[in-house]
Design an enzyme around this catalytic site. Sequence first.
Site, PDB file in Angstrom:
ATOM      1  N   HIS A   1      33.172  -9.195   0.567  1.00 37.03           N
ATOM      2  CA  HIS A   1      34.002 -10.215   0.750  1.00 37.03           C
ATOM      3  C   HIS A   1      33.248 -11.100   1.850  1.00 37.03           C
ATOM      4  O   HIS A   1      32.738 -10.887   2.566  1.00 37.03           O
ATOM      5  CB  HIS A   1      35.392  -9.650   1.312  1.00 37.03           C
ATOM      6  CG  HIS A   1      36.238 -10.858   1.739  1.00 37.03           C
ATOM      7  ND1 HIS A   1      37.049 -11.822   1.113  1.00 37.03           N
ATOM      8  CD2 HIS A   1      36.288 -11.442   3.197  1.00 37.03           C
ATOM      9  CE1 HIS A   1      37.615 -12.569   1.878  1.00 37.03           C
ATOM     10  NE2 HIS A   1      37.192 -12.376   3.145  1.00 37.03           N
TER      11      HIS A   1
ATOM     12  N   GLU B   1      40.662 -14.730   9.290  1.00 38.94           N
ATOM     13  CA  GLU B   1      40.145 -13.289   8.819  1.00 38.94           C
ATOM     14  C   GLU B   1      39.364 -12.726  10.208  1.00 38.94           C
ATOM     15  O   GLU B   1      39.453 -11.331  10.360  1.00 38.94           O
ATOM     16  CB  GLU B   1      39.319 -13.459   7.676  1.00 38.94           C
ATOM     17  CG  GLU B   1      39.970 -13.902   6.312  1.00 38.94           C
ATOM     18  CD  GLU B   1      39.204 -14.161   5.181  1.00 38.94           C
ATOM     19  OE1 GLU B   1      39.680 -14.345   4.165  1.00 38.94           O
ATOM     20  OE2 GLU B   1      38.130 -13.951   5.475  1.00 38.94           O
TER      21      GLU B   1
ATOM     22  N   ASN C   1      32.557  -5.887  -6.400  1.00 36.42           N
ATOM     23  CA  ASN C   1      31.520  -6.830  -6.116  1.00 36.42           C
ATOM     24  C   ASN C   1      30.997  -7.067  -4.592  1.00 36.42           C
ATOM     25  O   ASN C   1      30.529  -8.105  -4.000  1.00 36.42           O
ATOM     26  CB  ASN C   1      32.298  -8.120  -6.564  1.00 36.42           C
ATOM     27  CG  ASN C   1      33.506  -8.614  -5.566  1.00 36.42           C
ATOM     28  OD1 ASN C   1      33.741  -7.897  -4.605  1.00 36.42           O
ATOM     29  ND2 ASN C   1      34.133  -9.742  -6.132  1.00 36.42           N
TER      30      ASN C   1
HETATM   31  P1  ADP Z   1      36.600 -13.608  -3.536  1.00 36.70           P
HETATM   32  O1  ADP Z   1      36.229 -12.306  -3.153  1.00 36.70           O
HETATM   33  O2  ADP Z   1      35.285 -14.170  -4.562  1.00 36.70           O
HETATM   34  O3  ADP Z   1      36.735 -14.834  -2.692  1.00 36.70           O
HETATM   35  P2  ADP Z   1      39.106 -13.849  -4.552  1.00 36.70           P
HETATM   36  O4  ADP Z   1      39.805 -14.318  -3.434  1.00 36.70           O
HETATM   37  O5  ADP Z   1      39.777 -14.597  -5.910  1.00 36.70           O
HETATM   38  O6  ADP Z   1      37.573 -13.604  -4.829  1.00 36.70           O
HETATM   39  O7  ADP Z   1      39.578 -12.373  -5.145  1.00 36.70           O
HETATM   40  C1  ADP Z   1      39.277 -11.201  -4.040  1.00 36.70           C
HETATM   41  C2  ADP Z   1      38.847  -9.908  -4.642  1.00 36.70           C
HETATM   42  O8  ADP Z   1      39.811  -9.604  -5.703  1.00 36.70           O
HETATM   43  C3  ADP Z   1      37.466 -10.196  -5.289  1.00 36.70           C
HETATM   44  O9  ADP Z   1      36.531 -10.196  -4.599  1.00 36.70           O
HETATM   45  C4  ADP Z   1      37.472  -9.096  -6.410  1.00 36.70           C
HETATM   46  O10 ADP Z   1      37.339  -7.878  -5.750  1.00 36.70           O
HETATM   47  C5  ADP Z   1      38.927  -8.848  -6.693  1.00 36.70           C
HETATM   48  N1  ADP Z   1      39.407  -9.870  -8.013  1.00 36.70           N
HETATM   49  C6  ADP Z   1      39.661 -11.222  -8.053  1.00 36.70           C
HETATM   50  N2  ADP Z   1      40.040 -11.723  -9.306  1.00 36.70           N
HETATM   51  C7  ADP Z   1      39.920 -10.312 -10.144  1.00 36.70           C
HETATM   52  C8  ADP Z   1      39.992  -9.903 -11.526  1.00 36.70           C
HETATM   53  N3  ADP Z   1      40.135 -11.004 -12.436  1.00 36.70           N
HETATM   54  N4  ADP Z   1      39.973  -8.787 -11.942  1.00 36.70           N
HETATM   55  C9  ADP Z   1      39.576  -7.610 -10.938  1.00 36.70           C
HETATM   56  N5  ADP Z   1      39.167  -8.035  -9.774  1.00 36.70           N
HETATM   57  C10 ADP Z   1      39.375  -9.325  -9.210  1.00 36.70           C
END
Ligand code: ADP
Length: 154
Positions: free
Chosen positions: A116, A127, A113
Amino acid sequence: MIEKTLVLLKPCTLQRSLVGEIIHRFERKGLRLAGMKMMRLTDELLNEHYAHLSTKPFFQRVKDSMMAAPVIACCFEGVGAIQTVRQLAGPTNGRLATPGTIRGDYSMSYQENIVHASDSPETAVVELNRFFNPEEIFAYAQVTFGYLYAHDEY
Ligand code: ADP
């Protein structure tokens, strides 16, 4: 309040040659680039960085994805920058992210995605310390500052 936040351009972003384009999105918003470096993440660092995901079934897969190629770590600064950057990034799952957000425009994936971004003032401090040494964060006057904000906004 003027805040600093951590942005990581993930390995998928390097591999898809989107580094310049993504940095441009933050620059044109008006955020000040206070630090930037390329680095390879280690399992140890990712255990800390993604500690909140350690019980998830996809934990190892997410870590492997973050180690598949180098990342670009950036420190962006601006008034309310932490929330603004999160909004520019969009929600975690790229398929569901609104078009116009970075994830909404460039990602088809929950995991791959693009970026971060720190999610709170507390996490941003932790961080930034995790990814940067103090001398790698640069203080300099942003010459456009007076045109980016009203006097009572900072
Ligand atoms: P964010 O990056 O939006 O803050 P999180 O901290 O919950 O989200 O998760 C860290 C990273 O882990 C996400 O950016 C994504 O790359 C991965 N991730 C989180 N949830 C999922 C999921 N259900 N399936 C696959 N990858 C995930």
